[in-house]
Design a protein around this motif. Structure first.
Motif, short mmCIF file in Angstrom:
data_model
loop_
_atom_site.label_atom_id
_atom_site.label_comp_id
_atom_site.label_asym_id
_atom_site.label_seq_id
_atom_site.Cartn_x
_atom_site.Cartn_y
_atom_site.Cartn_z
N LEU A 152 0.50 -1.20 -0.32
CA LEU A 152 -0.25 -0.15 -0.50
C LEU A 152 0.69 1.05 -0.24
O LEU A 152 0.42 2.65 -0.91
N CYS A 153 1.80 0.68 0.43
CA CYS A 153 2.85 2.29 0.71
C CYS A 153 3.79 2.49 -0.27
O CYS A 153 3.61 3.27 -0.96
N LYS A 154 3.87 1.85 -0.46
CA LYS A 154 4.78 1.33 -1.93
C LYS A 154 4.42 1.35 -3.78
O LYS A 154 4.92 2.18 -4.21
N ARG A 197 -0.74 7.64 7.48
CA ARG A 197 -1.48 8.00 7.91
C ARG A 197 -3.42 7.25 6.59
O ARG A 197 -4.20 6.64 7.00
N GLU A 198 -2.23 7.38 5.51
CA GLU A 198 -3.90 6.81 4.50
C GLU A 198 -3.69 4.96 4.73
O GLU A 198 -5.56 4.68 5.02
N GLU A 201 -5.58 5.06 8.31
CA GLU A 201 -6.85 4.73 8.01
C GLU A 201 -7.55 3.45 6.74
O GLU A 201 -8.55 2.72 7.91
N GLU A 202 -6.87 2.73 5.73
CA GLU A 202 -7.83 2.21 4.95
C GLU A 202 -8.05 0.34 6.04
O GLU A 202 -8.65 -0.04 5.57
N LEU A 203 -6.31 0.13 6.41
CA LEU A 203 -6.50 -0.78 7.42
C LEU A 203 -6.57 -0.66 9.12
O LEU A 203 -6.85 -1.75 9.09
N SER A 232 -2.96 1.69 13.86
CA SER A 232 -2.56 3.16 13.89
C SER A 232 -1.08 3.31 13.18
O SER A 232 -0.57 2.86 12.58
N GLU A 233 -0.92 4.31 12.76
CA GLU A 233 0.15 5.18 12.51
C GLU A 233 1.14 4.09 12.68
O GLU A 233 2.79 3.88 11.83
N LYS A 234 1.62 3.96 13.86
CA LYS A 234 2.83 3.66 14.28
C LYS A 234 3.03 2.29 14.40
O LYS A 234 3.63 2.07 13.83
N THR A 235 1.78 1.30 14.06
CA THR A 235 1.98 0.03 13.50
C THR A 235 2.23 0.27 11.98
O THR A 235 2.58 -0.92 11.51
N VAL A 236 1.60 1.39 11.14
CA VAL A 236 1.79 1.14 10.02
C VAL A 236 3.60 1.49 9.41
O VAL A 236 4.66 0.97 9.24
N GLU A 237 4.24 1.96 10.79
CA GLU A 237 5.39 2.56 10.43
C GLU A 237 6.67 0.99 11.03
O GLU A 237 7.32 1.20 10.24
#
Length: 176
Positions: free
Chosen positions: A119-121, A128-129, A132-134, A137-142
């Motif tokens: 999703l990111c790459k 943030r996007e 929200e989609e998943l 938290s943003e920290k979990t995405v990071e």
């Protein structure tokens, strides 16, 4: 070449050849069909006595030719000008093999980590996007991105103290 050796080459070259064909025909299903057909034809020809010093080069050329023929047939174009198109180069082979290593590394990521990474790459979404989609938290995405980048660097032998910042785009991602 016996069946076991051919199977080993098939497993080793299937993805790189598929990515090579994909760059030519720009359709995943068509590229898969082309590569499968080339492998079947090559196996038949080997059984009939075909001798080749370099099976990999032979397969790349066969995939190139089959891909170009496919495009000509698809577009109702004459095949006379196919020979004028660029031949298989070492750079094209290296690129498809690099892309295959990358895809294998991405596929080996844990499911959620792979989803976040793509999703990111691939889709170029911000943290943030993606969060929200998943619904995470943003920290979990990071954290998923950190894990993914570390795994991909290790797959390329780039781990160690001299690796680029985790947030830098060090990989060319061959997404079409």
């Amino acid at each position: 070449m016996d069946a076991k050796e051919f199977e080993k080459e098939y497993q080793r070259l299937l993805l790189p050849l598929g990515l090579y064909a994909l760059k030519i025909v720009e359709n995943v299903d068509d590229s898969n069909d082309i590569v499968q057909s080339v492998f079947l034809n090559t196996w038949s020809r080997l059984q009939e006595g075909l001798e080749t010093d370099n099976l990999k080069s032979y397969l790349y050329r066969a995939v190139r030719n089959a891909s170009l023929k496919f495009l000509a047939n698809k577009n109702n174009a004459p095949t006379d000008n196919l020979e004028s198109l660029e031949d298989v180069t070492e750079e094209a082979i290296d690129t498809s093999e690099r892309d295959a290593r990358l895809w294998r590394a991405i596929e080996s990521l844990p499911e959620k980590c792979r989803e976040v990474f793509l999703l990111c790459k691939r889709d170029n979404l911000s943290y943030r996007e993606v969060s929200e989609e998943l619904s995470i938290s943003e920290k979990t995405v990071e954290n998923h991105m950190t894990k993914a980048m570390k795994a991909l660097r290790e797959a390329y032998g780039l781990s160690g103290s001299h690796t680029p910042n985790l947030h830098m785009d060090i990989f060319f991602l061959p997404f079409l």
